[in-house]
Design a protein around this motif. Structure first.
Motif, PDB file in Angstrom:
ATOM      1  N   HIS A 245      70.460  21.266 -25.654  1.00  9.65           N
ATOM      2  CA  HIS A 245      70.590  21.933 -26.931  1.00  9.65           C
ATOM      3  C   HIS A 245      70.522  23.533 -27.084  1.00  9.65           C
ATOM      4  O   HIS A 245      70.201  24.145 -28.266  1.00  9.65           O
ATOM      5  CB  HIS A 245      69.342  21.420 -27.890  1.00  9.65           C
ATOM      6  N   CYS A 255      75.800  18.352 -33.579  1.00 10.05           N
ATOM      7  CA  CYS A 255      75.365  17.790 -32.586  1.00 10.05           C
ATOM      8  C   CYS A 255      74.226  16.545 -32.933  1.00 10.05           C
ATOM      9  O   CYS A 255      73.923  17.037 -34.236  1.00 10.05           O
ATOM     10  CB  CYS A 255      74.350  18.939 -31.629  1.00 10.05           C
ATOM     11  N   CYS A 257      71.249  16.284 -32.939  1.00 12.60           N
ATOM     12  CA  CYS A 257      69.925  16.859 -33.147  1.00 12.60           C
ATOM     13  C   CYS A 257      70.112  17.581 -34.561  1.00 12.60           C
ATOM     14  O   CYS A 257      68.922  17.746 -34.996  1.00 12.60           O
ATOM     15  CB  CYS A 257      69.602  17.945 -32.136  1.00 12.60           C
ATOM     16  N   CYS A 262      75.705  22.808 -29.657  1.00  9.15           N
ATOM     17  CA  CYS A 262      74.827  22.621 -28.651  1.00  9.15           C
ATOM     18  C   CYS A 262      75.764  22.246 -27.283  1.00  9.15           C
ATOM     19  O   CYS A 262      76.715  21.825 -27.241  1.00  9.15           O
ATOM     20  CB  CYS A 262      73.944  21.546 -28.605  1.00  9.15           C
TER      21      CYS A 262
HETATM   22 ZN   LIG Z   1      71.441  19.599 -30.073  1.00  7.78          ZN
END
Ligand SMILES: [Zn+2]
Length: 393
Positions: A245, A255, A257, A262
């Motif tokens: 990340h 991403c 996340c 990332c």
């Molecule tokens: Zn990420």
């Protein structure tokens, strides 16, 4: 003035050092232990007797050496009798094993894991595998604990999986769920899969003897296990090493996340499949299909692999500059990418990393292969035994 260590502390420390030596290096003569641990013969004899009395080691004559004179007794870990349970929760696989002191896999079960399976659903599957294995455990065997490797961010204090972007886990108590299901009274220690795999390779794999190591592990996402100055570097809460990340493209692709740009959006499974024009595909076989197609001359697959290799080298150059490792290990899907695109990776490293940081770096693939997370999970459990052998034994 603080009081120095008591005799008990010294004894515990020496017991731990002796047990750790035979755990990592296997059968060792008393004479070698005397030299390696810097203790006299009678102390080694007394420590071995203590460990032997609680069933952690055994002593015996060495194999015929052909040399004259009385041979030194050999101290062996009780690998078949002293063991830990180890689990690895990967995106597509669940693995469970019983691993003996000394690192031997005594028994194991590998299961497919449907993506999206939560901790409460995964725990009974793993516990079922353990119950099968328990039926074959000798009656006098000693279980010293259990360790779990999980792809996700693990809170050090209690093993809660705070976030597994590629597994959909948020605040999943896998350690507690396993302890409940297992019904055995041993602690369950949880760690991040990259961190745990690095621990295993450092203890008994390709990085044995290296004090500064970067282990890049790819499953769907990418994480790193970092050994700095001989110690695991996991940060304040245990969440360090989330190199997948690192932001490498400002306002780049979304991403899993929740952020954008990332590193793993370029080198992770989804990034490589997208670049190869296979966005609908998922899983390790699909990824291997891209590497295979590139090998056979498929131009789009070749471009995807070259680009991903270039991105991998770009990120590793940054990490080499930050951590100055002596070895970088490519594990999981990063192993496949490294083998397929070594030229791009080396070229990027040579042009982007600082010469002084790069000059002694060795690039390697794991010695323990796909078992590194399992073996490392067992090492988490053995750490408690090695810290105070007589308490657990
Ligand atoms: Zn990420």
């Amino acid at each position: 003035m603080r009081p120095g260590p008591s005799q008990d502390d010294v004894r515990r420390q020496n017991l731990g050092a002796l047990l750790r030596h035979v755990h990592v290096h296997g059968a060792t003569t008393r004479a070698e232990l005397t030299t390696t641990l810097g203790l006299n013969r009678s102390t080694i004899g007394a420590l071995t007797a203590d460990l032997s009395a609680v069933g952690l080691v055994s002593e015996g004559a060495p194999k015929e050496t052909g040399r004259a004179g009385r041979p030194s007794l050999v101290v062996r870990p009780e690998s078949a009798r002293v063991y830990a349970y180890a689990y690895s929760v990967e995106v597509d696989r669940l693995r469970a094993a019983r691993i003996g002191l000394g690192g031997a896999v005594l028994d194991r079960r590998d299961l497919d894991r449907p993506r999206g399976l939560l901790a409460a659903e995964a725990a009974p599957l793993l516990a079922g595998a353990v119950k099968e294995m328990q039926q074959l455990v000798p009656a006098d065997a000693i279980c010293v604990g259990a360790g779990v490797a999980v792809c996700g961010m693990v809170r050090r204090d209690d093993g809660l999986v705070r976030l597994g972007p590629t597994t959909g886990w948020v605040d999943e108590p896998i350690g507690a769920a396993l302890a409940d299901e297992l019904g055995i009274d041993v602690p369950v220690t949880v760690g991040n899969v990259a961190d745990v795999a690095a621990f295993a390779e450092h203890a008994r794999g390709v990085a044995a003897g290296c004090d500064n190591v970067l282990y890049l592990y790819g499953d769907v996402g990418v994480g790193a296990g970092i050994i700095a100055g001989g110690r695991r570097l996991t940060g304040h809460g245990g969440y360090g090493g989330e190199v997948g990340h690192m932001k490498v493209v400002r306002d780049g692709r979304p991403c899993e996340c929740g952020s954008r740009g990332c590193w793993e959006t370029e080198i992770g499974e989804l990034g490589i499949l997208r670049a190869a024009g296979r966005s609908d595909a998922r899983g390790r076989d699909a990824l291997l299909g891209v590497f295979d197609a590139a090998d056979r001359g498929d131009a789009r697959a070749q471009t995807a692999v070259r680009q991903a290799g270039d991105w991998l080298g770009f990120g590793v150059a940054n990490l080499v500059n930050v951590f100055n490792p002596e070895m970088v290990i490519f594990g999981g899907t990063m192993r496949d990418l490294y083998l397929a695109a070594a030229a791009q990776i080396r070229s990027r490293l040579n042009s982007n990393a600082l010469g002084a940081c790069l000059e002694h770096v060795r690039l390697r693939t794991p010695k323990l292969g796909t078992d590194a997370p399992l073996i490392g999970a067992a090492e988490l459990a053995f750490e408690r035994l090695l810290a105070d052998p007589l308490d657990v034994g």
